[in-house]
Structure formats: structure tokens, C-alpha cells
Design a protein around this motif. Structure first.
Motif, short mmCIF file in Angstrom:
data_model
loop_
_atom_site.label_atom_id
_atom_site.label_comp_id
_atom_site.label_asym_id
_atom_site.label_seq_id
_atom_site.Cartn_x
_atom_site.Cartn_y
_atom_site.Cartn_z
N LEU A 120 0.82 -1.21 0.00
CA LEU A 120 0.00 0.00 0.00
C LEU A 120 0.86 1.27 0.00
O LEU A 120 0.48 2.27 -0.62
CB LEU A 120 -0.94 0.00 1.20
N LEU A 151 3.76 1.66 -1.49
CA LEU A 151 4.18 1.87 -2.88
C LEU A 151 2.99 2.27 -3.75
O LEU A 151 3.08 3.20 -4.56
CB LEU A 151 4.81 0.59 -3.46
N LEU A 152 1.88 1.55 -3.57
CA LEU A 152 0.70 1.81 -4.41
C LEU A 152 0.20 3.24 -4.24
O LEU A 152 -0.09 3.93 -5.22
CB LEU A 152 -0.39 0.79 -4.06
N ASP A 192 2.48 5.78 -5.96
CA ASP A 192 2.27 5.82 -7.42
C ASP A 192 0.92 6.42 -7.77
O ASP A 192 0.80 7.18 -8.72
CB ASP A 192 2.41 4.42 -8.01
N LEU A 193 -0.11 6.08 -6.97
CA LEU A 193 -1.43 6.66 -7.22
C LEU A 193 -1.38 8.18 -7.10
O LEU A 193 -1.99 8.90 -7.90
CB LEU A 193 -2.42 6.12 -6.20
N SER A 206 1.15 10.14 -7.65
CA SER A 206 1.80 10.70 -8.83
C SER A 206 0.85 10.67 -10.02
O SER A 206 0.78 11.61 -10.80
CB SER A 206 3.06 9.91 -9.19
N PHE A 207 0.13 9.55 -10.15
CA PHE A 207 -0.73 9.37 -11.33
C PHE A 207 -1.92 10.32 -11.29
O PHE A 207 -2.16 11.08 -12.23
CB PHE A 207 -1.20 7.92 -11.39
N LEU A 208 -2.65 10.30 -10.17
CA LEU A 208 -3.85 11.14 -10.08
C LEU A 208 -3.49 12.61 -9.87
O LEU A 208 -4.28 13.50 -10.19
CB LEU A 208 -4.73 10.65 -8.92
N ALA A 248 -1.07 14.36 -11.23
CA ALA A 248 -0.39 15.04 -12.35
C ALA A 248 -1.05 16.37 -12.74
O ALA A 248 -0.35 17.37 -12.92
CB ALA A 248 -0.28 14.10 -13.54
N PHE A 258 5.10 16.12 -7.56
CA PHE A 258 5.30 14.67 -7.47
C PHE A 258 6.15 14.31 -6.26
O PHE A 258 7.24 14.84 -6.09
CB PHE A 258 5.98 14.14 -8.73
N ARG A 259 5.66 13.42 -5.43
CA ARG A 259 6.43 12.83 -4.32
C ARG A 259 7.14 13.87 -3.47
O ARG A 259 8.24 13.59 -2.96
CB ARG A 259 7.47 11.86 -4.88
N GLY A 280 9.23 10.07 2.06
CA GLY A 280 10.27 9.81 3.06
C GLY A 280 9.82 10.11 4.48
O GLY A 280 10.25 9.46 5.42
N TRP A 325 8.19 7.21 6.53
CA TRP A 325 9.11 6.25 7.15
C TRP A 325 9.70 6.83 8.42
O TRP A 325 9.90 6.12 9.41
CB TRP A 325 10.21 5.86 6.18
#
Lengths: 345, 324
Positions: free
Chosen positions: B97, B99-100, B103-104, B106-108, B110, B217-218, B222, B225
Motif C-alpha cells: 500500500l 508503494l501503491l 504511485d497513485l 503521482s498518477f492522479l 499530475a 510529485f512525491r 520519506g 518512514w
């Protein structure tokens, strides 16, 4: 037989749910999911060059996944795999720079430098993996945080080297150290980035993982340690040694991936040299679920997704991170479906 | 460094630590009930995006926080379902989750990169902000920062001074004993996993609508964590967890200052140093090292030292509960 049937049905249903979710995620972009998937397929198989690119990605993913099969067998989540790839690339770069200084003469034949560079990469990764293992076994730190922490440390070290001691003459930048001399670039096929050496090494790593984990006493004991650390220790298996070897082997394979990334693709050290391929290897190994036979097909499929998605921004103005979304949803669906079928029993 | 500089440095550190405090306390609540939710790093991004988009669309920053909390609790619900009901590996589900969701986001996200959304307004507290030294450091901030003070106090009080808090901890320590005493273990775990997830989501919005306002993006990858490692560093005690987060904030702003002074280390290394530092601290505090160091001290001191430094996780952390 009836039980198997229900497991299959559960998996099918969960994959269908994942597919529906993927479609739902694509819809807000305004593109039809069929066009998007079609573009991805075209982006991965449209020409031989593209197939070669998918194979280029496959090599490091497979190397990491094969290494992670060892740590998974011993019941560990080696999230440090990213840092181990980077540590390998750092060690390779150090060796190449030592034997072939920037603008100087090669100390030994280029072929030997490349071979030694690959060995150095393996050793670098091995040390970084072993360090995570030592912190876990002797420092009693969760292997997840030991690995993650070492990822940050490796990242800091790489950036320090790139902007400090190894900085490019003139401008130091995130684009990395100076290029290696062309004579120590691992040969590639035609104009692609596909290095046959990297692919062969990945194949060997996979076969080693298959044979060692399934057909050797070491592999059996490693799995025993993974099932129950305590009982395997009581039965006389040197559990600590097995855990540490799993970390070392995984680190070495990941370091090998770092070495080939540096020697065949980037020809230098860049901060993002592992570009999440280690984590992708982790997803592959999770999906394969202790069964190394599945590593190759899953790694190939995930590499195809990664390369196919690269065509999305230019063709459809859709983000290429869709590949990661699809991979994540598939893994999640399979993980949950395993739970559902277990519950049904 | 003069006093004014020191005050501004500490004020920045306290504000910068706010989202990390919120996320880390959220995760503390989740782990205290026996569930590990490793998805924080991705959830902070995805909920941060959700909050940003909601605030932009409705032109109301607080609706952004509500949206972020909903995103966070939905992801936590997936973790809870997989971990509690299906008894799958919590590490695996949480990590996938993480990672998912990254990526989600970044994708949504944009279309929203570098767009504008409302920001949390600055709100110096009357009277309190006039206290010498402490006022400018603690009370010259905004609602998000004040919320963290409240959260620290309330979560500590709830854990250690109320009956529901006692039940919460008992489910994390001895689920079968709690069950035998009539505590609905499964429901309790669901509840606090979702509450914890909502707080991690709010932390995401605290980044995108306040502390690091904006969306790229992102851009806050970090920190999740870090929040997770702070839970261990703080020994699953909200006060110590928050202390760790503030130490992290101070390290960060000190390094920001040092960047221009120290020439030996390239400045590009500095942004990553707090992460390295934090993880090293964690390695020392959660490992055997503390035990060894403690042996150097006389017995009486040793016990007190160990009690402050050593972190013992909730007994059933990460283990599914088998209800007969």
C-alpha cells in the motif's frame, strides 16, 4: 480438488476487482482504458527496440527478485534492497575510477576492469546486505527499519561522493559522476541498452535461486528458519548463520544489479541508479510467494508494464506511474485473495 | 547565533515537526492496539493530494483536512481487513500500500502539480503569543500546530488515564485476556487502525495545505518512514514519540542553517542528513546497544535509564488474533 477450485475462483474474482479498480483509476484522465492499455502494449511490443528495453529492465528486477527469494524464504522483509543496489553501483564506480582514473590511462585491460567491476558490485551489495543482517540479528532492530535506514545512508553516501570527492570536473550535478571511458562500457545489442551479460547474469541468479532453495539442504534449512526461528534453532540449525547468509546472498545479487546498471546503462554513478527496481523486485518476490518458478514470468510482466507505460506521457499525456499503480493493485489483490481462500478452509 | 535567530529556528522546527507528530501519534495508536500499518509514507502523499484537491475545489481549507482524513481511514480499512480479518502479513499489505499510494498520488496528482489551493491561515494566539521566548516559539503559528499540542496531550491522557485507553492497550498487549474480559478485540482493532489512519491522512494535508503548501510529485516522500521509526524511538508512548519528532524538526532546521556555514560537506547532502541521523538514532535506541551502555551504570540508575531509553513493543504487535 474442490478446494483448489475455490482457491482459483477467489483469485479470479480478486483479479477482476483489481481490473475494475485499474479502470476506475484511468477514467479521471479522460482517456478510454482501452486506448491506454493499447498504448501500453504498443509501448512494450511495438518494435524490437522496445522489447529490448523491457529485457533491459528485466535483468536488474530479476536479480533483485532472485536475491529476495532467499530473504523471503528465511522469513525476512529485506526492504534494504534499494540501498544494496546502490551500494553495488558505488563499489563498481569506485573500482572503475581506481583502475581507470578520469582522463588517465587504464591500469589493466578494459575487459578485466569490467569483470572486476562486477565482482566489486557484488561485494558492495553483499556488505550492505550483511550490515542490515548484523543490525537485525545482533542489534535486534527490525529488519524493515534496518534496511530502510541503510537505504537513506546509501543515498546520502552516493550524493556525497557525486558532489564531493567524485565530482565531475567543472560542474557537479545530480546527473552523476563523469562518464566511464567507453572501453569499459559493457557491450550492448545494437543501439539498445540491452546488455547480454546482464541478462545472462540474471538468468544464472534465477537458476541458482531455484536450485539452492528447492534442491539443497541449505535451502531446506533456510525455509525451516523462515517457518519458525525458534524451533529450527532448537533442532540444531545455526539460525543466525542462515539469516546472515540470506542477507548476504540477497545483497550480492542486488549489488550485481547495481554493477550492471552502472557498467551497461548509465556508465557512471547517479543518485537514482536503482530507480525503484529493487522495490519492484520485492513486489515480484511477494507475488511469487516462496515459489521461485514464478519469479521469471512475473518479473517479465512487470518489466513490460514499466516500459509500456513510458509511452503514455508522450502519446496520451497520461502519467507513466500507472505501471506502478497496476502492479500495486495486482499484488494487493493476490495478497487479499490468499487470505480469503485460507479463511474459506 | 543570537536569541532572535534561535527563537525563529525553534519556531520553524516546531512547525516543521507538526505533520510528523500527527502521523507518528496516529501510527502509535494503531500499533498500540496490535496492528502495524506500514503504508504511512504513501498515505501521507495520497491523502495530501486528496486534501489539496478537495481544498482547491471547495475553496475551503478545512474540507481539505476532512477529505485527507477520509483517504487515510479508507487505506487503513484495507490494512485492517487484510490484517485482522484475513490474517495476512501486515508487513506485506502495508508495504504494498505504501508503494501503491505513492504511485497513485503521482498518477492522479499530475494535473494538480504547481497549482494553487487555499492555505491554513496564520493565527497567533492572543495573550499566549505574548509570553516572552515561549510565545514566539509555540503560539505564533496556526491551527495545525496548535492541533498537534492538543493531540499529544489528549492521546497521552487517553492512553494512560482513561478506561477506553486501558482497554486499547490491553488489546495490544494481551488480546486473549482482553477478550476473556469481554473486550471486542476485532472491533477495537478495526476502530483504532482507522483512527490512526485518519491521523496519518491529516498529516498529509498538514503538509500540502500548510507546512510544505502546494503539490508536486512525491514532494514529501520519506517522512512517512520517519514517522514510523519515531514510533519505535518513542517506545509507543505519545509523549516520547512527539519528543522524537521535535528532535527531528530541530535537527532539520539546524542542518538548514549549517548548510551555508559548513563547506566540507556538499550542500546537496544536507536535505538527506536528518533522515540518516534519525535512522541512526533509532538503530541505537531500539537495539542491544542501550542494554550494553546501561551496564556501565550502577543498578539503581540502570533501571531508571533503561525505563526511559528502552522501547518494548506492544506484546501482540503484528500478530493476528485467533478468536475461539
Amino acid at each position: 480438488m474442490k478446494l483448489n477450485r475455490s482457491v482459483q475462483v477467489t483469485q479470479l474474482v480478486s483479479l477482476l476487482i483489481a481490473a475494475v479498480l485499474i479502470v476506475l483509476v484511468i477514467l479521471p484522465t479522460g482517456q478510454s482504458p482501452v486506448t491506454v492499455i493499447g498504448t501500453m502494449i504498443d509501448g512494450a511490443f511495438g518494435s524490437w527496440d522496445l522489447v529490448a528495453r523491457a529485457l533491459t529492465t528485466l535483468a536488474p528486477v530479476l536479480l533483485c527478485a532472485a536475491g529476495l527469494a532467499f530473504t523471503f524464504s528465511s522469513g525476512l522483509y529485506n526492504l534494504g534492497v534499494e540501498g544494496q543496489v546502490l551500494a553495488g553501483a558505488i563499489a563498481t564506480t569506485a573500482l572503475v575510477r581506481a583502475l581507470f582514473p578520469d582522463g588517465g590511462q587504464a591500469a589493466v585491460s578494459p575487459a578485466l576492469i569490467m569483470a572486476l567491476g562486477i565482482v566489486a558490485g557484488m561485494l558492495g551489495g553483499l556488505l550492505w546486505g550483511l550490515l542490515a543482517g548484523l543490525l537485525h540479528v545482533y542489534g535486534r532492530i527490525s529488519e524493515i527499519f534496518a534496511g530502510l535506514g541503510l537505504n537513506f545512508v546509501a543515498q546520502g553516501l552516493a550524493i556525497f561522493l557525486i558532489f564531493g570527492p567524485w565530482k565531475r570536473a567543472g560542474v557537479a550535478s545530480m546527473s552523476g559522476t563523469a562518464l566511464f571511458d567507453e572501453s569499459v562500457w559493457l557491450p550492448v545489442l545494437g543501439i539498445t541498452e540491452l546488455s547480454p551479460v546482464a541478462l545472462v547474469l540474471a538468468g544464472v541468479a534465477l537458476i541458482v535461486a531455484l536450485i539452492v532453495l528447492r534442491n539443497t539442504y541449505f535451502g531446506l534449512r533456510l525455509r525451516a528458519v523462515g517457518h519458525s526461528l525458534r524451533s529450527s534453532f532448537i533442532l540444531g540449525i545455526p539460525a543466525t548463520q542462515h539469516l546472515l547468509s540470506a542477507f548476504a546472498i540477497c545483497g550480492a545479487f542486488a549489488g550485481l544489479a547495481g554493477a550492471t546498471q552502472a557498467l551497461a546503462i548509465f556508465h557512471r554513478l547517479i543518485p537514482g541508479i536503482s530507480s525503484n527496481l529493487g522495490y519492484l523486485g520485492l513486489l515480484v518476490a511477494m507475488l511469487a510467494n516462496y515459489n521461485p518458478i514464478w519469479l521469471l514470468p512475473i518479473a517479465a510482466f512487470f518489466s513490460v508494464l514499466n516500459i509500456g507505460a513510458l509511452k503514455l506521457p508522450s502519446e496520451l499525456k497520461v502519467e507513466s506511474s500507472l505501471a506502478g499503480v497496476i502492479q500495486g493493485l495486482l499484488v494487493l489483490a493476490v495478497l487479499l485473495s490468499r487470505g480469503v481462500s485460507k479463511r474459506a478452509k | 547565533m543570537n536569541t532572535t535567530e534561535l527563537i525563529s529556528l525553534l519556531a520553524i522546527a516546531v512547525a516543521a515537526a507538526a505533520p510528523i507528530v500527527i502521523a507518528a501519534i496516529g501510527e502509535t495508536i494503531t500499533e498500540r492496539v496490535g496492528v502495524i500499518n506500514l503504508s504511512a509514507d504513501g498515505v501521507i502523499l495520497l491523502a495530501g493530494l486528496g486534501g489539496f484537491v478537495a481544498a482547491q475545489t471547495t475553496k475551503n481549507v478545512w474540507i481539505g483536512f476532512v477529505a485527507a482524513a477520509i483517504v487515510g481511514s479508507l487505506v487503513a480499512l484495507v490494512v485492517a481487513f487484510g490484517a485482522i480479518t484475513l490474517k495476512q502479513s501486515q508487513t506485506a499489505i502495508g508495504f504494498v500500500l505504501a508503494l501503491l499510494c505513492t504511485d497513485l498520488s503521482s498518477f492522479l496528482g499530475a494535473p494538480f502539480v504547481l497549482t494553487d489551493a487555499p492555505r491554513v491561515p496564520s493565527w497567533p494566539l492572543p495573550l499566549l503569543s505574548d509570553i516572552p521566548y515561549l510565545g514566539p516559539i509555540l503560539f505564533h503559528a496556526d491551527a495545525v500546530v496548535y492541533f498537534t499540542y492538543l493531540l499529544i496531550g489528549v492521546s497521552w491522557f487517553y492512553f494512560y488515564k482513561t478506561r477506553p485507553g486501558l482497554l486499547l492497550r490491553s488489546v495490544g498487549e494481551q488480546p486473549s485476556a482482553a477478550f476473556a474480559r469481554g473486550v471486542p478485540v476485532i472491533a477495537t482493532r478495526y476502530l483504532y487502525t482507522i483512527v490512526g489512519g485518519a491521523l496519518v491522512g491529516i498529516a498529509g494535508a498538514a503538509f500540502t495545505l500548510d507546512i510544505k503548501a502546494g503539490w508536486t510529485f512525491r514532494h514529501v516522500a520519506g517522512y512517512g518512514w520517519i514517522a514510523l521509526s519515531l514510533v519505535i524511538f518513542g517506545g509507543w508512548n505519545p509523549l516520547k514519540v512527539a519528543l522524537g519528532a521535535y528532535l527531528f524538526g530541530i535537527t532539520q532546521s539546524l542542518l538548514g542553517k549549517a548548510q551555508s556555514v559548513v563547506t566540507l560537506i556538499p550542500s546537496q547532502v544536507f536535505p538527506i542528513l536528518p533522515f540518516v541521523f534519525m535512522i541512526l538514532v533509532l538503530m541505537v535506541s531500539s537495539g542491544d546497544l542501550v542494554d550494553r551502555m546501561a551496564r556501565l551504570f550502577p543498578l539503581g540508575v540502570r533501571r531508571a535509564l533503561l525505563r526511559t531509553l528502552r522501547a518494548t513493543p506492544p506484546n501482540s504487535l503484528g500478530k493476528p488474533f485467533e478468536q475461539d
